[in-house]
Scaffold this motif. Structure first.
Motif, PDB file in Angstrom:
ATOM      1  N   LEU A   1       0.828  -1.202   0.000  1.00  0.00           N
ATOM      2  CA  LEU A   1       0.000   0.000   0.000  1.00  0.00           C
ATOM      3  C   LEU A   1       0.869   1.262   0.000  1.00  0.00           C
ATOM      4  N   VAL A   2       1.927   1.265   0.799  1.00  0.00           N
ATOM      5  CA  VAL A   2       2.829   2.425   0.840  1.00  0.00           C
ATOM      6  C   VAL A   2       3.494   2.629  -0.513  1.00  0.00           C
ATOM      7  N   VAL A   3       3.938   1.550  -1.139  1.00  0.00           N
ATOM      8  CA  VAL A   3       4.571   1.652  -2.457  1.00  0.00           C
ATOM      9  C   VAL A   3       3.578   2.173  -3.483  1.00  0.00           C
ATOM     10  N   MET A   4       2.355   1.712  -3.443  1.00  0.00           N
ATOM     11  CA  MET A   4       1.346   2.194  -4.390  1.00  0.00           C
ATOM     12  C   MET A   4       1.059   3.675  -4.182  1.00  0.00           C
ATOM     13  N   VAL A   5       0.976   4.112  -2.935  1.00  0.00           N
ATOM     14  CA  VAL A   5       0.745   5.537  -2.650  1.00  0.00           C
ATOM     15  C   VAL A   5       1.913   6.371  -3.180  1.00  0.00           C
ATOM     16  N   VAL A   6       3.133   5.892  -2.989  1.00  0.00           N
ATOM     17  CA  VAL A   6       4.301   6.614  -3.491  1.00  0.00           C
ATOM     18  C   VAL A   6       4.246   6.709  -5.019  1.00  0.00           C
ATOM     19  N   PHE A   7       3.877   5.612  -5.683  1.00  0.00           N
ATOM     20  CA  PHE A   7       3.764   5.652  -7.145  1.00  0.00           C
ATOM     21  C   PHE A   7       2.693   6.627  -7.609  1.00  0.00           C
ATOM     22  N   VAL A   8       1.576   6.665  -6.909  1.00  0.00           N
ATOM     23  CA  VAL A   8       0.503   7.593  -7.287  1.00  0.00           C
ATOM     24  C   VAL A   8       0.973   9.033  -7.108  1.00  0.00           C
ATOM     25  N   VAL A   9       1.645   9.309  -6.016  1.00  0.00           N
ATOM     26  CA  VAL A   9       2.149  10.665  -5.779  1.00  0.00           C
ATOM     27  C   VAL A   9       3.168  11.047  -6.852  1.00  0.00           C
ATOM     28  N   LEU A  10       4.078  10.142  -7.167  1.00  0.00           N
ATOM     29  CA  LEU A  10       5.063  10.431  -8.223  1.00  0.00           C
ATOM     30  C   LEU A  10       4.385  10.654  -9.566  1.00  0.00           C
ATOM     31  N   TYR A  11       3.373   9.853  -9.867  1.00  0.00           N
ATOM     32  CA  TYR A  11       2.646  10.035 -11.118  1.00  0.00           C
ATOM     33  C   TYR A  11       1.984  11.409 -11.158  1.00  0.00           C
ATOM     34  N   LEU A  12       1.376  11.815 -10.059  1.00  0.00           N
ATOM     35  CA  LEU A  12       0.731  13.133 -10.015  1.00  0.00           C
ATOM     36  C   LEU A  12       1.741  14.268 -10.193  1.00  0.00           C
ATOM     37  N   VAL A  13       2.912  14.107  -9.606  1.00  0.00           N
ATOM     38  CA  VAL A  13       3.954  15.132  -9.759  1.00  0.00           C
ATOM     39  C   VAL A  13       4.392  15.221 -11.216  1.00  0.00           C
ATOM     40  N   VAL A  14       4.615  14.076 -11.839  1.00  0.00           N
ATOM     41  CA  VAL A  14       5.037  14.070 -13.246  1.00  0.00           C
ATOM     42  C   VAL A  14       3.934  14.626 -14.138  1.00  0.00           C
TER      43      VAL A  14
END
Length: 93
Positions: free
Chosen positions: A21-34
């Motif tokens: 879950l933490v890894v998925m949240v990090v990926f979502v945040v990175l995607y939003l930043v990009v």
């Protein structure tokens, strides 16, 4: 299976789930930043193109005004020199 083994298995499964879950949240945040960076870059590009177009229009209008004024000045100069050349021939007649 012993009760202790089941508890260890559940604890390990929960930790793996939380880590996922933490890894998925990090990926979502990175995607939003990009995505935000991409969107901002496209908007800046569009604004720059608009400003360049406005600058071209302003330069074209200034160039046309200078062109017209130079032709009017040339025409006025030719009329003045033509009128002064005609005056002596009229007075001699």
């Amino acid at each position: 299976m012993s009760l202790r083994f089941r508890d260890q298995l559940r604890t390990r499964t929960r930790r793996e789930g939380i880590a996922l879950l933490v890894v998925m949240v990090v990926f979502v945040v990175l995607y939003l930043v990009v995505f935000q960076l991409h969107f901002t870059t496209k908007m800046e590009e569009h604004i720059a193109q608009m400003r360049y177009g406005e600058l071209e229009n302003a330069v074209a209008a200034q160039s046309a005004a200078i062109f017209i004024l130079s032709h009017l000045a040339e025409d006025l100069t030719q009329d003045a020199s033509g009128a002064s050349a005609e005056e002596p021939s009229r007075s001699s007649a």
